[in-house]
Design an enzyme around this catalytic site. Structure first.
Site, mmCIF file in Angstrom:
data_model
loop_
_atom_site.group_PDB
_atom_site.id
_atom_site.type_symbol
_atom_site.label_atom_id
_atom_site.label_comp_id
_atom_site.label_asym_id
_atom_site.label_seq_id
_atom_site.Cartn_x
_atom_site.Cartn_y
_atom_site.Cartn_z
ATOM 1 N N LYS A 1 37.292 38.800 37.835
ATOM 2 C CA LYS A 1 38.677 38.455 38.169
ATOM 3 C C LYS A 1 38.883 36.941 38.293
ATOM 4 O O LYS A 1 39.945 36.428 37.926
ATOM 5 C CB LYS A 1 39.083 39.170 39.462
ATOM 6 C CG LYS A 1 39.254 40.684 39.292
ATOM 7 C CD LYS A 1 40.213 41.012 38.161
ATOM 8 C CE LYS A 1 40.866 42.369 38.290
ATOM 9 N NZ LYS A 1 41.719 42.687 37.115
ATOM 10 N N TYR B 1 33.137 42.528 40.091
ATOM 11 C CA TYR B 1 34.604 42.546 39.950
ATOM 12 C C TYR B 1 35.188 41.157 40.246
ATOM 13 O O TYR B 1 36.055 40.660 39.527
ATOM 14 C CB TYR B 1 35.138 43.595 40.921
ATOM 15 C CG TYR B 1 36.625 43.793 40.948
ATOM 16 C CD1 TYR B 1 37.277 44.488 39.931
ATOM 17 C CD2 TYR B 1 37.389 43.321 42.025
ATOM 18 C CE1 TYR B 1 38.647 44.691 39.977
ATOM 19 C CE2 TYR B 1 38.748 43.535 42.076
ATOM 20 C CZ TYR B 1 39.381 44.220 41.058
ATOM 21 O OH TYR B 1 40.733 44.420 41.109
#
Ligand SMILES: NC(=O)c1ccc[n+]([C@@H]2O[C@H](COP(=O)([O-])OP(=O)(O)OC[C@H]3O[C@@H](n4cnc5c(N)ncnc54)[C@H](O)[C@@H]3O)[C@@H](O)[C@H]2O)c1
Length: 309
Positions: free
Chosen positions: A164, A160
Protein backbone atom coordinates in the site's frame (compact mmCIF):
# COMPACT_ATOMS: atom_id res chain seq x y z
CA UNK A 1 -27.23 16.37 -12.86
CA UNK A 2 -24.95 13.48 -13.81
CA UNK A 3 -21.24 14.32 -13.49
CA UNK A 4 -19.88 11.46 -15.61
CA UNK A 5 -22.43 11.23 -18.40
CA UNK A 6 -21.14 8.75 -21.02
CA UNK A 7 -17.67 8.50 -19.48
CA UNK A 8 -16.23 4.97 -19.45
CA UNK A 9 -14.86 3.78 -16.12
CA UNK A 10 -13.18 0.58 -14.92
CA UNK A 11 -13.49 -0.35 -11.24
CA UNK A 12 -11.37 -3.35 -10.23
CA UNK A 13 -12.46 -5.57 -7.36
CA UNK A 14 -15.98 -4.17 -7.72
CA UNK A 15 -17.90 -7.37 -6.93
CA UNK A 16 -18.28 -6.30 -3.28
CA UNK A 17 -17.12 -3.88 -0.58
CA UNK A 18 -15.85 -0.45 -1.59
CA UNK A 19 -15.50 -1.31 -5.28
CA UNK A 20 -19.19 -2.20 -5.55
CA UNK A 21 -20.15 1.14 -3.99
CA UNK A 22 -17.83 2.99 -6.39
CA UNK A 23 -19.31 1.14 -9.39
CA UNK A 24 -22.91 1.87 -8.31
CA UNK A 25 -22.19 5.58 -7.81
CA UNK A 26 -20.31 5.86 -11.13
CA UNK A 27 -23.33 4.31 -12.86
CA UNK A 28 -25.75 6.68 -11.08
CA UNK A 29 -23.54 9.56 -12.27
CA UNK A 30 -24.03 8.42 -15.86
CA UNK A 31 -20.79 6.47 -16.45
CA UNK A 32 -20.57 3.21 -18.36
CA UNK A 33 -18.84 0.87 -15.97
CA UNK A 34 -16.58 -2.15 -16.40
CA UNK A 35 -17.17 -4.07 -13.18
CA UNK A 36 -14.12 -6.25 -12.59
CA UNK A 37 -13.83 -8.95 -9.92
CA UNK A 38 -12.91 -12.60 -9.60
CA UNK A 39 -16.44 -13.16 -8.25
CA UNK A 40 -19.57 -11.07 -7.83
CA UNK A 41 -19.06 -8.83 -10.87
CA UNK A 42 -22.17 -10.07 -12.70
CA UNK A 43 -24.43 -9.42 -9.71
CA UNK A 44 -23.23 -5.81 -9.54
CA UNK A 45 -23.73 -5.43 -13.30
CA UNK A 46 -27.30 -6.75 -12.91
CA UNK A 47 -27.89 -4.26 -10.10
CA UNK A 48 -26.64 -1.35 -12.26
CA UNK A 49 -28.70 -2.43 -15.28
CA UNK A 50 -31.80 -2.91 -13.13
CA UNK A 51 -31.57 0.79 -12.18
CA UNK A 52 -31.19 1.85 -15.80
CA UNK A 53 -27.39 2.14 -15.88
CA UNK A 54 -24.83 0.65 -18.24
CA UNK A 55 -22.23 -1.88 -17.12
CA UNK A 56 -20.35 -4.95 -18.22
CA UNK A 57 -18.63 -7.62 -16.13
CA UNK A 58 -15.03 -8.78 -16.34
CA UNK A 59 -13.66 -11.61 -14.21
CA UNK A 60 -9.92 -11.39 -14.94
CA UNK A 61 -7.37 -11.09 -12.15
CA UNK A 62 -5.74 -7.66 -11.96
CA UNK A 63 -2.53 -9.47 -11.05
CA UNK A 64 -2.40 -11.28 -14.38
CA UNK A 65 -0.60 -9.26 -17.07
CA UNK A 66 -2.77 -10.50 -19.95
CA UNK A 67 -5.85 -10.33 -17.70
CA UNK A 68 -5.16 -6.67 -16.92
CA UNK A 69 -4.88 -5.98 -20.64
CA UNK A 70 -8.25 -7.70 -21.18
CA UNK A 71 -9.83 -5.52 -18.46
CA UNK A 72 -8.76 -2.38 -20.34
CA UNK A 73 -9.74 -3.90 -23.70
CA UNK A 74 -13.21 -4.74 -22.34
CA UNK A 75 -13.86 -1.01 -21.78
CA UNK A 76 -12.70 -0.03 -25.25
CA UNK A 77 -14.45 -2.89 -27.07
CA UNK A 78 -17.73 -2.68 -25.14
CA UNK A 79 -18.04 1.08 -24.72
CA UNK A 80 -15.66 2.53 -27.33
CA UNK A 81 -13.27 4.38 -24.99
CA UNK A 82 -11.79 4.62 -21.48
CA UNK A 83 -11.81 7.72 -19.27
CA UNK A 84 -11.06 6.48 -15.77
CA UNK A 85 -9.51 3.52 -14.00
CA UNK A 86 -10.08 2.82 -10.31
CA UNK A 87 -7.48 0.38 -8.93
CA UNK A 88 -9.40 -1.01 -5.98
CA UNK A 89 -8.98 -4.82 -5.96
CA UNK A 90 -7.25 -6.22 -2.92
CA UNK A 91 -6.69 -9.05 -0.46
CA UNK A 92 -5.30 -9.45 3.07
CA UNK A 93 -2.94 -12.12 4.43
CA UNK A 94 -2.19 -10.62 7.86
CA UNK A 95 0.53 -12.21 9.96
CA UNK A 96 3.38 -11.05 12.14
CA UNK A 97 6.59 -10.78 10.15
CA UNK A 98 8.24 -13.72 11.90
CA UNK A 99 5.36 -16.02 10.89
CA UNK A 100 4.79 -14.66 7.39
CA UNK A 101 5.22 -17.17 4.56
CA UNK A 102 6.59 -16.52 1.10
CA UNK A 103 3.10 -17.06 -0.28
CA UNK A 104 1.55 -14.55 2.20
CA UNK A 105 4.06 -12.02 0.94
CA UNK A 106 3.89 -12.81 -2.77
CA UNK A 107 0.10 -12.98 -3.05
CA UNK A 108 -0.46 -9.61 -1.36
CA UNK A 109 2.33 -7.83 -3.22
CA UNK A 110 1.15 -9.35 -6.50
CA UNK A 111 -2.55 -8.46 -6.22
CA UNK A 112 -2.03 -4.94 -4.86
CA UNK A 113 1.24 -3.68 -6.27
CA UNK A 114 1.58 -5.63 -9.51
CA UNK A 115 -2.20 -5.47 -10.06
CA UNK A 116 -2.17 -1.67 -9.73
CA UNK A 117 0.83 -1.43 -12.05
CA UNK A 118 -0.56 -3.88 -14.63
CA UNK A 119 -3.96 -2.16 -14.99
CA UNK A 120 -2.35 1.29 -14.94
CA UNK A 121 0.24 0.28 -17.53
CA UNK A 122 -2.34 -1.05 -20.00
CA UNK A 123 -4.64 1.94 -19.50
CA UNK A 124 -1.67 4.33 -19.88
CA UNK A 125 -0.66 2.61 -23.13
CA UNK A 126 -4.17 3.12 -24.47
CA UNK A 127 -4.18 6.80 -23.44
CA UNK A 128 -0.71 7.51 -24.87
CA UNK A 129 -1.88 6.12 -28.22
CA UNK A 130 -5.10 8.14 -28.04
CA UNK A 131 -3.18 11.33 -27.21
CA UNK A 132 -0.92 10.75 -30.23
CA UNK A 133 -3.86 10.12 -32.53
CA UNK A 134 -5.94 13.07 -31.35
CA UNK A 135 -2.96 15.38 -30.87
CA UNK A 136 -4.26 16.58 -27.49
CA UNK A 137 -4.66 15.63 -23.84
CA UNK A 138 -7.03 12.73 -23.16
CA UNK A 139 -8.64 14.12 -19.96
CA UNK A 140 -8.45 10.79 -18.17
CA UNK A 141 -7.93 9.82 -14.54
CA UNK A 142 -6.70 7.01 -12.34
CA UNK A 143 -7.61 6.50 -8.70
CA UNK A 144 -5.41 4.08 -6.77
CA UNK A 145 -6.16 2.60 -3.36
CA UNK A 146 -3.59 2.80 -0.58
CA UNK A 147 -4.22 2.32 3.12
CA UNK A 148 -3.40 3.72 6.53
CA UNK A 149 -1.73 0.35 7.08
CA UNK A 150 0.93 1.36 4.56
CA UNK A 151 1.09 5.08 5.28
CA UNK A 152 0.89 4.68 9.07
CA UNK A 153 2.50 1.27 9.58
CA UNK A 154 -0.09 -1.38 10.48
CA UNK A 155 1.27 -4.12 12.71
CA UNK A 156 0.94 -7.67 11.29
CA UNK A 157 0.61 -6.17 7.83
CA UNK A 158 4.19 -5.83 6.58
CA UNK A 159 3.15 -7.40 3.25
CA UNK A 160 -0.03 -5.33 2.84
CA UNK A 161 1.56 -2.16 4.24
CA UNK A 162 4.56 -2.43 1.93
CA UNK A 163 2.23 -2.91 -1.05
CA UNK A 164 0.00 0.00 0.00
CA UNK A 165 2.90 2.40 0.67
CA UNK A 166 4.33 1.26 -2.67
CA UNK A 167 1.04 2.07 -4.37
CA UNK A 168 1.10 5.63 -2.97
CA UNK A 169 4.66 6.11 -4.28
CA UNK A 170 3.83 4.46 -7.60
CA UNK A 171 0.79 6.70 -8.08
CA UNK A 172 2.76 9.88 -7.39
CA UNK A 173 5.39 8.89 -9.94
CA UNK A 174 2.68 7.90 -12.41
CA UNK A 175 1.04 11.32 -11.86
CA UNK A 176 4.27 13.02 -12.95
CA UNK A 177 4.84 10.74 -15.95
CA UNK A 178 1.28 10.65 -17.29
CA UNK A 179 0.45 14.36 -16.96
CA UNK A 180 1.95 14.90 -20.43
CA UNK A 181 -0.95 12.87 -21.88
CA UNK A 182 -3.59 14.58 -19.77
CA UNK A 183 -3.95 11.73 -17.27
CA UNK A 184 -4.33 12.60 -13.58
CA UNK A 185 -3.47 10.06 -10.87
CA UNK A 186 -4.71 10.27 -7.29
CA UNK A 187 -4.72 7.81 -4.40
CA UNK A 188 -7.18 7.24 -1.58
CA UNK A 189 -6.58 5.69 1.84
CA UNK A 190 -10.11 4.71 2.89
CA UNK A 191 -11.60 3.34 6.09
CA UNK A 192 -14.92 1.49 5.85
CA UNK A 193 -16.90 -1.57 6.86
CA UNK A 194 -16.50 -4.21 4.12
CA UNK A 195 -16.05 -7.97 3.73
CA UNK A 196 -12.30 -7.28 4.11
CA UNK A 197 -12.65 -5.74 7.58
CA UNK A 198 -15.46 -8.02 8.82
CA UNK A 199 -13.29 -10.97 9.92
CA UNK A 200 -11.10 -8.79 12.18
CA UNK A 201 -12.77 -8.56 15.58
CA UNK A 202 -11.51 -5.06 16.48
CA UNK A 203 -12.68 -3.65 13.14
CA UNK A 204 -16.02 -5.49 13.22
CA UNK A 205 -16.69 -3.98 16.66
CA UNK A 206 -15.45 -0.46 15.84
CA UNK A 207 -17.14 -0.31 12.41
CA UNK A 208 -20.55 -1.54 13.62
CA UNK A 209 -23.48 0.55 12.25
CA UNK A 210 -25.00 2.94 14.83
CA UNK A 211 -27.92 1.59 16.88
CA UNK A 212 -29.88 4.74 16.02
CA UNK A 213 -30.97 4.26 12.40
CA UNK A 214 -31.04 8.07 11.91
CA UNK A 215 -27.44 8.58 13.08
CA UNK A 216 -24.66 8.94 10.50
CA UNK A 217 -23.18 5.53 9.70
CA UNK A 218 -19.52 6.66 9.61
CA UNK A 219 -18.14 3.37 8.34
CA UNK A 220 -20.67 2.80 5.54
CA UNK A 221 -18.50 1.96 2.51
CA UNK A 222 -20.70 4.21 0.35
CA UNK A 223 -19.26 7.25 2.19
CA UNK A 224 -15.95 6.72 0.36
CA UNK A 225 -17.29 6.66 -3.20
CA UNK A 226 -18.12 10.37 -3.77
CA UNK A 227 -14.42 11.28 -3.37
CA UNK A 228 -13.45 8.52 -5.83
CA UNK A 229 -16.02 9.72 -8.35
CA UNK A 230 -14.88 13.33 -7.92
CA UNK A 231 -11.19 12.42 -8.37
CA UNK A 232 -12.05 10.38 -11.48
CA UNK A 233 -14.17 13.13 -13.05
CA UNK A 234 -13.20 16.18 -15.08
CA UNK A 235 -14.44 18.30 -12.14
CA UNK A 236 -11.14 17.51 -10.39
CA UNK A 237 -8.02 19.42 -11.53
CA UNK A 238 -5.65 17.76 -9.04
CA UNK A 239 -3.06 15.06 -9.57
CA UNK A 240 -0.57 13.28 -7.32
CA UNK A 241 -2.67 13.58 -4.16
CA UNK A 242 -2.98 10.95 -1.45
CA UNK A 243 -6.36 11.41 0.22
CA UNK A 244 -7.63 10.01 3.49
CA UNK A 245 -11.36 9.29 3.47
CA UNK A 246 -13.57 7.94 6.24
CA UNK A 247 -17.20 8.83 6.97
CA UNK A 248 -17.47 12.60 6.63
CA UNK A 249 -13.72 13.13 6.84
CA UNK A 250 -11.60 13.90 3.77
CA UNK A 251 -7.94 14.65 4.42
CA UNK A 252 -4.74 15.15 2.50
CA UNK A 253 -1.63 13.15 3.34
CA UNK A 254 1.82 14.65 3.01
CA UNK A 255 4.60 12.28 1.96
CA UNK A 256 8.06 11.57 3.22
CA UNK A 257 10.15 14.64 3.87
CA UNK A 258 13.29 15.56 5.80
CA UNK A 259 12.03 17.25 8.98
CA UNK A 260 15.34 17.98 10.76
CA UNK A 261 18.95 17.56 9.71
CA UNK A 262 22.61 17.80 10.65
CA UNK A 263 24.70 19.71 8.12
CA UNK A 264 28.43 20.15 7.61
CA UNK A 265 30.92 20.11 4.76
CA UNK A 266 32.81 16.98 5.83
CA UNK A 267 32.18 13.31 6.62
CA UNK A 268 30.83 12.41 10.07
CA UNK A 269 32.57 9.79 12.19
CA UNK A 270 30.44 7.10 13.86
CA UNK A 271 31.32 8.52 17.29
CA UNK A 272 30.37 12.05 16.23
CA UNK A 273 27.03 10.76 14.94
CA UNK A 274 26.41 8.93 18.22
CA UNK A 275 26.80 12.28 20.02
CA UNK A 276 24.84 14.47 17.56
CA UNK A 277 21.94 12.33 16.42
CA UNK A 278 20.15 12.34 19.78
CA UNK A 279 20.00 16.15 19.48
CA UNK A 280 18.57 15.87 15.98
CA UNK A 281 15.80 13.52 17.07
CA UNK A 282 15.22 15.60 20.22
CA UNK A 283 14.94 18.84 18.21
CA UNK A 284 12.19 17.27 16.14
CA UNK A 285 10.47 15.89 19.22
CA UNK A 286 10.41 19.26 21.03
CA UNK A 287 9.37 21.19 17.91
CA UNK A 288 6.38 18.92 17.34
CA UNK A 289 5.76 17.86 20.92
CA UNK A 290 5.97 14.26 19.74
CA UNK A 291 8.14 11.95 17.71
CA UNK A 292 7.30 11.65 14.03
CA UNK A 293 6.63 7.96 14.46
CA UNK A 294 3.85 8.76 16.91
CA UNK A 295 1.83 10.86 14.45
CA UNK A 296 -1.44 9.13 13.61
CA UNK A 297 -3.83 11.16 11.44
CA UNK A 298 -6.82 8.80 11.89
CA UNK A 299 -8.48 9.55 15.20
CA UNK A 300 -8.45 6.37 17.24
CA UNK A 301 -6.36 4.57 14.66
CA UNK A 302 -3.91 3.30 17.28
CA UNK A 303 -6.76 1.39 18.93
CA UNK A 304 -7.16 -0.59 15.73
CA UNK A 305 -3.61 -1.91 15.65
CA UNK A 306 -3.62 -5.67 15.88
CA UNK A 307 -2.41 -7.64 18.86
CA UNK A 308 0.75 -9.58 18.07
CA UNK A 309 -0.10 -13.06 16.91
N1 LIG B 1 -12.13 -1.43 4.06
C1 LIG B 1 -11.18 -0.66 4.53
O1 LIG B 1 -11.26 -0.11 5.65
C2 LIG B 1 -9.93 -0.42 3.72
C3 LIG B 1 -8.91 0.35 4.29
C4 LIG B 1 -7.78 0.65 3.55
C5 LIG B 1 -7.70 0.18 2.24
N2 LIG B 1 -8.69 -0.59 1.72
C6 LIG B 1 -8.52 -1.05 0.34
O2 LIG B 1 -9.70 -0.81 -0.39
C7 LIG B 1 -9.81 -1.76 -1.45
C8 LIG B 1 -11.16 -2.42 -1.38
O3 LIG B 1 -11.23 -3.16 -0.18
P1 LIG B 1 -12.57 -3.62 0.54
O4 LIG B 1 -12.44 -3.22 1.95
O5 LIG B 1 -13.75 -3.20 -0.23
O6 LIG B 1 -12.35 -5.19 0.50
P2 LIG B 1 -13.20 -6.36 -0.17
O7 LIG B 1 -12.51 -7.61 0.19
O8 LIG B 1 -14.62 -6.19 0.21
O9 LIG B 1 -13.08 -6.06 -1.73
C9 LIG B 1 -11.94 -6.37 -2.48
C10 LIG B 1 -12.41 -7.01 -3.76
O10 LIG B 1 -11.26 -7.25 -4.59
C11 LIG B 1 -11.48 -8.48 -5.24
N3 LIG B 1 -10.21 -9.06 -5.69
C12 LIG B 1 -9.27 -9.67 -4.93
N4 LIG B 1 -8.26 -10.10 -5.69
C13 LIG B 1 -8.55 -9.74 -6.97
C14 LIG B 1 -7.88 -9.89 -8.21
N5 LIG B 1 -6.69 -10.51 -8.27
N6 LIG B 1 -8.46 -9.39 -9.33
C15 LIG B 1 -9.67 -8.78 -9.27
N7 LIG B 1 -10.35 -8.62 -8.11
C16 LIG B 1 -9.80 -9.08 -6.98
C17 LIG B 1 -12.18 -9.35 -4.21
O11 LIG B 1 -12.87 -10.44 -4.82
C18 LIG B 1 -13.11 -8.35 -3.53
O12 LIG B 1 -14.41 -8.33 -4.08
C19 LIG B 1 -8.65 -2.72 -1.27
O13 LIG B 1 -7.59 -2.33 -2.09
C20 LIG B 1 -8.27 -2.55 0.20
O14 LIG B 1 -6.96 -2.92 0.44
C21 LIG B 1 -9.80 -0.91 2.43
Amino acid sequence: MQHLKDRVVIVTGAGGGLGREHALLFAREGAKVVVNDLGGASAVVDEIRASGGEAVANTDSVADWAGAERIVRTAVEEFGDLHALVNNAGILRDRMLVSMTESDWDSVITVHLKGTFACTRHAAGYWRQKAKETGGPVEAAIVCTSSGSGLLNGVAQSNYGAAKAGIAAFAQIAAKELSRYGVRVNTIAPVARTPMTAPTEEFAEMFRPPADADAFDVFDAANVSPLVVYLASTLCPYTGGVWQVMGGEVGLFEGWQVVASLQRESRWSVEELRKEIAGLVGARASAEGKLLSEAKPFAGWEATLREPR
